[in-house]
Design a protein around this motif. Structure first.
Motif, PDB file in Angstrom:
ATOM      1  N   LEU A 243      72.686  79.415  65.690  1.00  0.00           N
ATOM      2  CA  LEU A 243      73.658  80.466  65.993  1.00  0.00           C
ATOM      3  C   LEU A 243      74.054  81.148  64.693  1.00  0.00           C
ATOM      4  N   ALA A 244      73.842  82.477  64.630  1.00  0.00           N
ATOM      5  CA  ALA A 244      74.307  83.265  63.495  1.00  0.00           C
ATOM      6  C   ALA A 244      75.740  83.699  63.793  1.00  0.00           C
ATOM      7  N   VAL A 245      76.677  83.384  62.883  1.00  0.00           N
ATOM      8  CA  VAL A 245      78.083  83.651  63.167  1.00  0.00           C
ATOM      9  C   VAL A 245      78.734  84.335  61.969  1.00  0.00           C
ATOM     10  N   THR A 246      79.850  84.995  62.243  1.00  0.00           N
ATOM     11  CA  THR A 246      80.769  85.466  61.205  1.00  0.00           C
ATOM     12  C   THR A 246      82.119  84.809  61.469  1.00  0.00           C
ATOM     13  N   VAL A 247      82.818  84.459  60.397  1.00  0.00           N
ATOM     14  CA  VAL A 247      84.095  83.763  60.522  1.00  0.00           C
ATOM     15  C   VAL A 247      85.202  84.778  60.794  1.00  0.00           C
ATOM     16  N   GLU A 248      86.028  84.486  61.784  1.00  0.00           N
ATOM     17  CA  GLU A 248      87.170  85.351  62.069  1.00  0.00           C
ATOM     18  C   GLU A 248      88.136  85.342  60.889  1.00  0.00           C
ATOM     19  N   ASP A 249      88.832  86.464  60.697  1.00  0.00           N
ATOM     20  CA  ASP A 249      89.781  86.637  59.588  1.00  0.00           C
ATOM     21  C   ASP A 249      89.081  86.712  58.245  1.00  0.00           C
ATOM     22  N   ASP A 250      87.743  86.823  58.236  1.00  0.00           N
ATOM     23  CA  ASP A 250      87.011  87.040  56.985  1.00  0.00           C
ATOM     24  C   ASP A 250      87.042  88.537  56.676  1.00  0.00           C
ATOM     25  N   PRO A 251      87.712  88.966  55.596  1.00  0.00           N
ATOM     26  CA  PRO A 251      87.808  90.403  55.322  1.00  0.00           C
ATOM     27  C   PRO A 251      86.456  91.064  55.060  1.00  0.00           C
ATOM     28  N   GLY A 252      85.439  90.254  54.742  1.00  0.00           N
ATOM     29  CA  GLY A 252      84.123  90.826  54.495  1.00  0.00           C
ATOM     30  C   GLY A 252      83.187  90.721  55.672  1.00  0.00           C
ATOM     31  N   ALA A 253      83.730  90.402  56.866  1.00  0.00           N
ATOM     32  CA  ALA A 253      82.862  90.189  58.029  1.00  0.00           C
ATOM     33  C   ALA A 253      82.085  91.444  58.399  1.00  0.00           C
ATOM     34  N   ASP A 254      82.738  92.612  58.345  1.00  0.00           N
ATOM     35  CA  ASP A 254      82.044  93.854  58.708  1.00  0.00           C
ATOM     36  C   ASP A 254      80.880  94.135  57.766  1.00  0.00           C
ATOM     37  N   ILE A 255      81.109  93.882  56.473  1.00  0.00           N
ATOM     38  CA  ILE A 255      80.035  94.121  55.507  1.00  0.00           C
ATOM     39  C   ILE A 255      78.895  93.136  55.739  1.00  0.00           C
ATOM     40  N   ARG A 256      79.239  91.871  56.002  1.00  0.00           N
ATOM     41  CA  ARG A 256      78.196  90.871  56.262  1.00  0.00           C
ATOM     42  C   ARG A 256      77.390  91.258  57.502  1.00  0.00           C
ATOM     43  N   ARG A 257      78.102  91.784  58.527  1.00  0.00           N
ATOM     44  CA  ARG A 257      77.431  92.154  59.770  1.00  0.00           C
ATOM     45  C   ARG A 257      76.458  93.311  59.529  1.00  0.00           C
ATOM     46  N   GLU A 258      76.888  94.291  58.741  1.00  0.00           N
ATOM     47  CA  GLU A 258      76.018  95.437  58.457  1.00  0.00           C
ATOM     48  C   GLU A 258      74.792  95.016  57.648  1.00  0.00           C
ATOM     49  N   GLN A 259      74.972  94.053  56.757  1.00  0.00           N
ATOM     50  CA  GLN A 259      73.861  93.618  55.913  1.00  0.00           C
ATOM     51  C   GLN A 259      73.037  92.510  56.560  1.00  0.00           C
ATOM     52  N   GLY A 260      73.474  92.015  57.722  1.00  0.00           N
ATOM     53  CA  GLY A 260      72.749  90.933  58.378  1.00  0.00           C
ATOM     54  C   GLY A 260      72.862  89.610  57.653  1.00  0.00           C
ATOM     55  N   ARG A 261      73.975  89.426  56.928  1.00  0.00           N
ATOM     56  CA  ARG A 261      74.190  88.180  56.177  1.00  0.00           C
ATOM     57  C   ARG A 261      75.168  87.309  56.959  1.00  0.00           C
ATOM     58  N   PHE A 262      74.632  86.311  57.667  1.00  0.00           N
ATOM     59  CA  PHE A 262      75.453  85.482  58.541  1.00  0.00           C
ATOM     60  C   PHE A 262      75.461  84.027  58.054  1.00  0.00           C
ATOM     61  N   LEU A 263      76.359  83.250  58.634  1.00  0.00           N
ATOM     62  CA  LEU A 263      76.343  81.802  58.492  1.00  0.00           C
ATOM     63  C   LEU A 263      75.621  81.222  59.698  1.00  0.00           C
ATOM     64  N   TYR A 264      74.921  80.123  59.510  1.00  0.00           N
ATOM     65  CA  TYR A 264      74.088  79.598  60.581  1.00  0.00           C
ATOM     66  C   TYR A 264      74.482  78.152  60.910  1.00  0.00           C
ATOM     67  N   PHE A 265      74.663  77.906  62.210  1.00  0.00           N
ATOM     68  CA  PHE A 265      75.007  76.569  62.699  1.00  0.00           C
ATOM     69  C   PHE A 265      74.159  76.263  63.918  1.00  0.00           C
ATOM     70  N   GLN A 266      73.901  74.980  64.146  1.00  0.00           N
ATOM     71  CA  GLN A 266      73.176  74.577  65.338  1.00  0.00           C
ATOM     72  C   GLN A 266      74.169  74.418  66.499  1.00  0.00           C
ATOM     73  N   PRO A 267      73.691  74.450  67.731  1.00  0.00           N
ATOM     74  CA  PRO A 267      74.596  74.416  68.884  1.00  0.00           C
ATOM     75  C   PRO A 267      75.537  73.208  68.903  1.00  0.00           C
ATOM     76  N   ASP A 268      75.086  72.046  68.423  1.00  0.00           N
ATOM     77  CA  ASP A 268      75.970  70.886  68.459  1.00  0.00           C
ATOM     78  C   ASP A 268      76.994  70.902  67.322  1.00  0.00           C
ATOM     79  N   GLU A 269      77.025  71.975  66.530  1.00  0.00           N
ATOM     80  CA  GLU A 269      78.004  72.116  65.468  1.00  0.00           C
ATOM     81  C   GLU A 269      79.116  73.112  65.815  1.00  0.00           C
ATOM     82  N   VAL A 270      79.163  73.539  67.077  1.00  0.00           N
ATOM     83  CA  VAL A 270      80.184  74.476  67.512  1.00  0.00           C
ATOM     84  C   VAL A 270      80.800  73.998  68.818  1.00  0.00           C
ATOM     85  N   THR A 271      82.031  74.456  69.076  1.00  0.00           N
ATOM     86  CA  THR A 271      82.722  74.192  70.352  1.00  0.00           C
ATOM     87  C   THR A 271      83.093  75.535  70.962  1.00  0.00           C
ATOM     88  N   PRO A 272      82.703  75.800  72.229  1.00  0.00           N
ATOM     89  CA  PRO A 272      83.029  77.086  72.844  1.00  0.00           C
ATOM     90  C   PRO A 272      84.530  77.300  72.951  1.00  0.00           C
TER      91      PRO A 272
END
Length: 478
Positions: A444-473
């Motif tokens: 799962l490619a994710v961006t962290v909420e409240d990260d002021p640079g999230a929009d820039i990361r999204r535009e550049q395609g620079r995400f953080l990556y976690f596997q499904p068992d590392e997240v809770t819906p």
């Protein structure tokens, strides 16, 4: 109990482990650029320092090390123990006067070196050989005392004329090595060995005031570590124990030190308990041409940068410490082929012990232009990506269907995540895409909420990556 020299066979086994122990002993002893005037060399002695108890109580520095490990000794086995540490020896530089007296000076310039005040480290050892049976119950205590001392060395110029002297002063160091063992319950005869090293100095800061660290260091055990060897029997690995011993290993207490198997690979009769965490059977890189004493110890970089010092800087380094002088001489005399050998080495490859299976030929049966037969199924087929759409694909986690736009709580896995990801544990994040790698693993490619640079990361395609068992819906996605 005997405290005489080790038997030849014991000495031989410990000598192999001592190669790594020497690196522990002098880790960070004098840092590049190896000169006393360098800011990084004004705060020294960072590893395994056991200070006098009164100083430790005032500063929260340690005055002891506590090692516990498991061993399976045979009948009538003996335990050889070697405590090693550096003793800080304070050096004063004096210039000779015409009347025969001496004046203490901040430096003494000679043709080949510049002598300055400095704390030298001299190696000290406490050795003991104990029958394992003596360790049961209260065990044994081995006190040691290194008295204060002073020696003087004349300084001669290039013509042999006395121009000054160096005075070296030792402060008294007292300590104790406490050894004991306890047999554990279970089907196997396993003993938990406890080894405690203590600084027992009664020194207190003058006038009851808090002295600076420099006053405590000459009375401290610096880079303290233990080598322990069984005459018959073996130790258990503390990092990779057998399944039946994992509970007993987990119950061991190791404070300010960590024991690993040492010596020749494949043997388990020697343990090195070090203030620096190591893996089992640590070894010095065979490419390393000599000790560089730097805590980062990147041989090629340090050798190149040392060779780039000016002649004046080399004179100061040579006058700082004899080990620093040896590093300068090593860098100056290193031939190109040795320096080239430092330029990286591959250690992860293993020998193939049998012939490789013949690859399946392509349908046409012909090899490629390099004479290599083509397999009928490539390891990665770009066309296979046509069935994936990261922006619309979804994955089910705890009964919830997650995809781009879903909100999740991050729960980084301890065994496979980047250490910095642990700071994101419990943070809310937004899923940007669901990705599949060539091994079929979902990420799962994710961006962290409240990260002021999230929009820039999204535009550049620079995400953080976690596997499904590392997240809770977090949403109501289903």
């Amino acid at each position: 109990m005997s405290v005489t020299a080790f038997a030849p066979e014991t000495e031989a086994r410990l000598a192999v482990a001592r190669q790594v122990a020497d690196a522990v002993l002098f880790e960070g002893y004098v840092l590049y650029p190896y000169r006393a005037s360098a800011a990084k060399n004004r705060l020294r002695w960072q590893f395994g320092v056991l200070v006098p108890p009164t100083w430790g109580a005032a500063t929260e520095e340690h005055d002891f090390q506590h090692t516990e490990c498991l061993m399976e000794p045979r009948a009538d086995a003996t335990l050889a123990v070697e405590l090693r540490f550096l003793r800080a020896r304070r050096r004063t530089v004096q210039r000779a006067r015409p009347d025969g007296g001496f004046d203490t000076v901040p430096e003494l310039r000679l043709a080949d070196r510049i002598l300055v005040p400095w704390d030298e480290g001299t190696e000290e050892r406490v050795e003991a050989v104990v029958r394992v049976g003596e360790l049961l119950g209260d065990g044994v205590t081995i006190p040691f005392d290194h008295p204060a001392a002073e020696d003087t060395e004349p300084v001669l110029d290039e013509t042999g004329r006395p121009v000054g002297r160096m005075i070296r002063r030792y402060e008294e160091i007292t300590g104790a090595l406490r050894l004991s063992a306890r047999e554990l319950d279970g089907p196997y005869r396993v003993l938990r060995l406890t080894a405690v090293v203590e600084n027992t100095s009664t020194w207190t800061p003058a006038d009851g005031a808090a002295a600076d660290r420099d006053a405590a260091l000459p009375r401290s055990l610096v880079a303290a570590h233990l080598l322990m060897g069984l005459s018959a029997g073996s130790f258990l690995s503390m990092t990779d124990p057998p399944e039946w011993a994992k509970g007993a290993v987990a119950a061991c207490r190791n404070l300010h030190t960590w024991p690993v198997l040492a010596g020749e690979p494949g043997r388990a009769d020697v343990v090195l308990s070090s203030p620096i965490i190591l893996e089992d059977h640590p070894a010095i890189a065979p490419e390393s041409p000599g000790a560089l004493y730097d805590a980062t110890e990147i041989d090629e970089i340090l050798a190149l940068r040392t060779a780039a010092l000016t002649d004046e800087e080399k004179r100061e380094a040579r006058g700082t410490d004899e080990r620093a002088a040896a590093v300068i001489d090593l860098a100056d005399s290193m031939p190109p082929e040795v320096l080239e050998r430092l330029h990286g080495a591959v250690r992860s490859l293993r020998e193939v012990t049998g012939p490789a299976p013949a690859p399946a030929l392509a349908t046409d049966g012909f090899p490629d232009e390099f004479g290599v037969p083509r397999p009928d199924t490539p390891w990665w087929d770009p066309a296979s990506d046509a069935g994936f759409d990261p922006g619309h694909d979804r994955v089910v986690v705890d009964g919830h269907s997650l995809g781009a736009g879903s909100r999740v709580l991050l729960r980084p896995g301890l065994r496979r995540t980047d250490a910095q990801d642990l700071f994101l544990a419990g943070r809310a994040a937004k899923v940007e895409a669901v990705l599949h790698d060539v091994d079929g693993v979902v990420h799962l490619a994710v961006t962290v909420e409240d990260d002021p640079g999230a929009d820039i990361r999204r535009e550049q395609g620079r995400f953080l990556y976690f596997q499904p068992d590392e997240v809770t819906p977090m949403d109501g996605d289903a």
